[in-house]
Design a protein around this motif. Structure first.
Motif, PDB file in Angstrom:
ATOM      1  N   UNK A  69       1.911  10.737   7.606  1.00 10.29           N
ATOM      2  CA  UNK A  69       1.315  10.712   8.954  1.00 10.29           C
ATOM      3  C   UNK A  69       0.459   9.468   9.157  1.00 10.29           C
ATOM      4  N   UNK A  70      -0.295   9.065   8.132  1.00 11.34           N
ATOM      5  CA  UNK A  70      -1.134   7.872   8.273  1.00 11.34           C
ATOM      6  C   UNK A  70      -0.270   6.622   8.432  1.00 11.34           C
ATOM      7  N   UNK A  71       0.818   6.537   7.695  1.00 13.71           N
ATOM      8  CA  UNK A  71       1.728   5.398   7.875  1.00 13.71           C
ATOM      9  C   UNK A  71       2.267   5.344   9.300  1.00 13.71           C
ATOM     10  N   UNK A  72       2.581   6.499   9.873  1.00 10.99           N
ATOM     11  CA  UNK A  72       3.040   6.549  11.264  1.00 10.99           C
ATOM     12  C   UNK A  72       1.926   6.091  12.203  1.00 10.99           C
ATOM     13  N   UNK A  88     -10.066   6.418   5.388  1.00 11.21           N
ATOM     14  CA  UNK A  88     -10.619   6.855   4.121  1.00 11.21           C
ATOM     15  C   UNK A  88      -9.659   6.555   2.975  1.00 11.21           C
ATOM     16  N   UNK A  89     -10.185   6.152   1.831  1.00 14.03           N
ATOM     17  CA  UNK A  89      -9.348   5.873   0.661  1.00 14.03           C
ATOM     18  C   UNK A  89      -8.447   7.057   0.346  1.00 14.03           C
ATOM     19  N   UNK A  90      -7.175   6.787   0.122  1.00  9.81           N
ATOM     20  CA  UNK A  90      -6.143   7.799  -0.122  1.00  9.81           C
ATOM     21  C   UNK A  90      -5.968   8.726   1.080  1.00  9.81           C
ATOM     22  N   UNK A  91      -6.490   8.291   2.219  1.00 12.66           N
ATOM     23  CA  UNK A  91      -6.374   9.104   3.427  1.00 12.66           C
ATOM     24  C   UNK A  91      -7.372  10.228   3.508  1.00 12.66           C
ATOM     25  N   UNK A  92      -8.336  10.276   2.585  1.00 13.54           N
ATOM     26  CA  UNK A  92      -9.290  11.389   2.527  1.00 13.54           C
ATOM     27  C   UNK A  92     -10.520  11.111   3.377  1.00 13.54           C
ATOM     28  N   UNK A 166      -3.329   2.096   1.505  1.00 13.85           N
ATOM     29  CA  UNK A 166      -4.682   2.628   1.735  1.00 13.85           C
ATOM     30  C   UNK A 166      -5.160   3.460   0.545  1.00 13.85           C
ATOM     31  N   UNK A 167      -4.734   3.065  -0.646  1.00  8.23           N
ATOM     32  CA  UNK A 167      -5.147   3.769  -1.853  1.00  8.23           C
ATOM     33  C   UNK A 167      -6.480   3.271  -2.405  1.00  8.23           C
ATOM     34  N   UNK A 168      -6.865   2.052  -2.078  1.00  5.84           N
ATOM     35  CA  UNK A 168      -8.106   1.479  -2.597  1.00  5.84           C
ATOM     36  C   UNK A 168      -8.893   0.811  -1.470  1.00  5.84           C
ATOM     37  N   UNK A 169     -10.246   0.807  -1.545  1.00  3.80           N
ATOM     38  CA  UNK A 169     -11.059   0.169  -0.503  1.00  3.80           C
ATOM     39  C   UNK A 169     -10.746  -1.324  -0.369  1.00  3.80           C
ATOM     40  N   UNK A 170     -10.840  -1.796   0.840  1.00  5.41           N
ATOM     41  CA  UNK A 170     -10.596  -3.199   1.108  1.00  5.41           C
ATOM     42  C   UNK A 170     -10.170  -3.410   2.548  1.00  5.41           C
TER      43      UNK A 170
END
Length: 561
Positions: A69-72, A88-92, A166-170
């Motif tokens: 969903x986040x990729x969409x 949020x990191x990892x979508x959290x 979106x797995x790591x901050x940046x």
């Protein structure tokens, strides 16, 4: 590399109507081709004048389908000229954290990926809701507009080649149709912890949990039920407050919540209840739902605190929390089905009191106008004007602050409160996944019942007790700030002794109909009896009046709280 957006033809799907807190369906429904894309496009189209160049927050409880969903959302947002996403990191991101980020970053709003307390995993539920610029859930006017757009959508904009990690901050920057598009991935916890430390005295809470030379440690068991609060509980309770590993449970977020139902009540949080009952070390147990906006509080030996009582006790003791010492207390509110325990606190403290329909969005205007500091729902939601969502972790920190201040156990605090104010005995019967047609017929039957001229004054007896009807209605609400009207919010039957029956169809399920029956009875003197025994006569009368068994075939509720 410059990316190019495309326009993809589509057709409407039936039933994309947001409920009390967004659109909730089975995961496999959201996975249908164009289904999620349609709904996201309609969220953006409903705010067409504001979307260009805006910033949005995106995150959720980590349930199955969150990543997809986040990729969409990223690809549709870029194509629709959104300038920046904060993810949020990892979508959290917990729902309270989304509200906090919207407010602290002063952005247009946020897309929250959650079905809250509903079960997760590929066979279960997913949800999408939109929060507006004050951090609260979208109001009826906006959700109605989104729904209207879903009924006539013909295309959506998309950036098919945009891949974003979106797995790591940046911070990542892309060029889309010649425009700059930014995705900032953040730690999901930092901003929220900073907010909590500005509200509560963490030094005192650390002393409470770890003990002092004169005071033994106060032992807690905090159960995140494999939901998103795990990352917040780890930071706050283990790192900031120095509690030990035995004080937390199920703090690793899982996309199926470990095959449990992440609903913090006596039925679905039974593991927590049993543990606190068996292990008398624990002075407090708490549980949260998947996205962290609901909470359950129990004391030693699993002494249960109803959400209605929890709200009233917090209201009565806000003076011990630094945030309210600094900002003052401006008023209280509860949802209509919630027992009126907090009303008596408001009366004693001479504070404004509001009764609103079910749904956190109805508290937002009152908070923005400076007339509301604390509010809650019987459905295990409690919160204050620090954000515009209910907040489970906040509620537990509020309880710990009260315990530290009063130097009393949870049970002692409740019994003192009942001696002062009397007690609202309260229970809710949930009949989940009922046949929709049967549930609607039952509600039609109740509508006819309350429209009968002879119903007021009619008496019903059960278990040696008699109740006389004083008033009946289908609750409606006029917002005192903007004069908007919400009608048909629940059938109410009010009795002369102050007891109430309320019947509603829930707006938070993903399939079928959930019938909720609320039973509320006030007692001034007899405050320590068993609640289910005290309420059994009213339960029988509720079933008699509604003919619930005859309409639905259900002999027992799915959940009793």
């Amino acid at each position: 590399m410059s990316l190019t957006s495309v326009i993809i033809p589509t057709t409407p799907f039936e039933g994309q109507k947001p409920g009390t807190s967004g659109l909730r369906k089975k995961v496999k429904v959201f996975m249908e081709k164009h289904y999620t894309e349609n709904f996201i496009q309609c969220i953006l189209d409903a705010q067409k004048e504001k979307i260009k160049g805006c910033t949005l927050v995106v995150g959720g409880d980590g349930r199955y389908f969150t990543t997809q969903a986040i990729n969409i959302i990223i690809r549709i947002a870029a194509a629709n000229e959104v300038s920046k996403l904060i993810i949020g990191r990892r979508g959290l991101l917990s729902t309270p954290a989304v509200s906090s980020l919207i407010r602290s970053h002063k952005v247009l709003g946020g897309i929250v990926l959650t079905a809250s307390h509903n079960p997760g995993g590929i066979r279960n539920d997913f949800g999408i809701k939109y929060n507006i610029e004050n951090g609260g859930p979208a109001p009826d006017q906006l959700t109605n507009e989104i729904y209207e757009l879903t009924q006539k959508i013909t295309q959506y904009k998309f950036t098919p080649e945009l891949d974003c990690d979106f797995q790591q901050p940046g911070v990542q920057t892309f060029e889309v149709d010649g425009r700059q598009f930014v995705v900032e991935v953040i730690d999901p916890v930092n901003d929220y912890v900073t907010l909590m430390k500005s509200i509560f005295d963490f030094k005192k809470l650390r002393s409470l949990l770890n003990g002092t030379e004169t005071q033994p440690s106060f032992n807690v068991l905090i159960d995140s039920m494999n939901g998103v609060t795990g990352v917040y509980v780890k930071r706050i309770f283990l790192e900031e407050l120095g509690s030990d590993q035995d004080s937390v449970a199920r703090i690793i977020p899982l996309d199926n919540f470990g095959e449990i139902h992440p609903d913090p009540n006596l039925t679905y949080a039974k593991d927590l209840v049993d543990k606190v009952k068996e292990d008398l070390r624990y002075d407090l147990g708490a549980a949260f739902d998947g996205d962290g906006d609901r909470n359950m509080i129990i004391g030693k030996n699993a002494f249960f605190v109803t959400p209605s009582d929890s709200l009233a006790v917090i209201a009565n003791n806000l003076n011990c929390i630094p945030y309210f010492q600094k900002n003052g207390v401006h008023g209280f509110a509860r949802s209509m089905p919630t027992a009126a325990a907090v009303d008596r606190v408001a009366q004693k403290l001479n504070k404004e009191m509001f009764e609103v329909p079910t749904g956190w969005k109805y508290f937002g205007n009152l908070m923005d106008a400076g007339r509301l500091s604390l509010c809650g729902e019987e459905s295990f939601g409690t919160g204050s004007d620090h954000i515009r969502e209910k907040d489970g972790v906040w509620a537990v920190l509020a309880w710990l602050s009260i315990i530290e201040h009063k130097k009393m156990s949870i049970e002692e605090i409740l019994k003192e409160h009942w001696r002062t104010y009397g007690r609202n005995y309260f229970t809710r019967y949930d009949y989940e996944e009922c046949d929709c047609e049967s549930a609607n017929k039952m509600m039609e039957h109740l509508e006819k019942f309350i429209s009968n001229d002879g119903v007021v004054g009619k008496s019903y007896s059960s278990g040696g007790k008699t109740y006389v009807i004083q008033k009946v209605d289908n609750f409606s609400y006029v917002d005192p700030i903007d004069n908007s009207v919400a009608k048909n919010q629940g059938i109410r039957i009010l009795f002369e002794d102050g007891s109430r029956l309320v019947f509603r169809l829930s707006g938070t399920g993903s399939s079928g109909a959930t019938i909720r029956v609320y039973i509320d009875s006030y007692e001034k003197s007899d405050t320590t009896a068993d609640a289910q025994i005290m309420l059994k006569p009213l339960v029988n009368i509720a079933l008699e009046i509604s003919q619930l068994k005859q309409f639905t075939g259900r002999e027992e509720p799915t959940v009793i709280t």
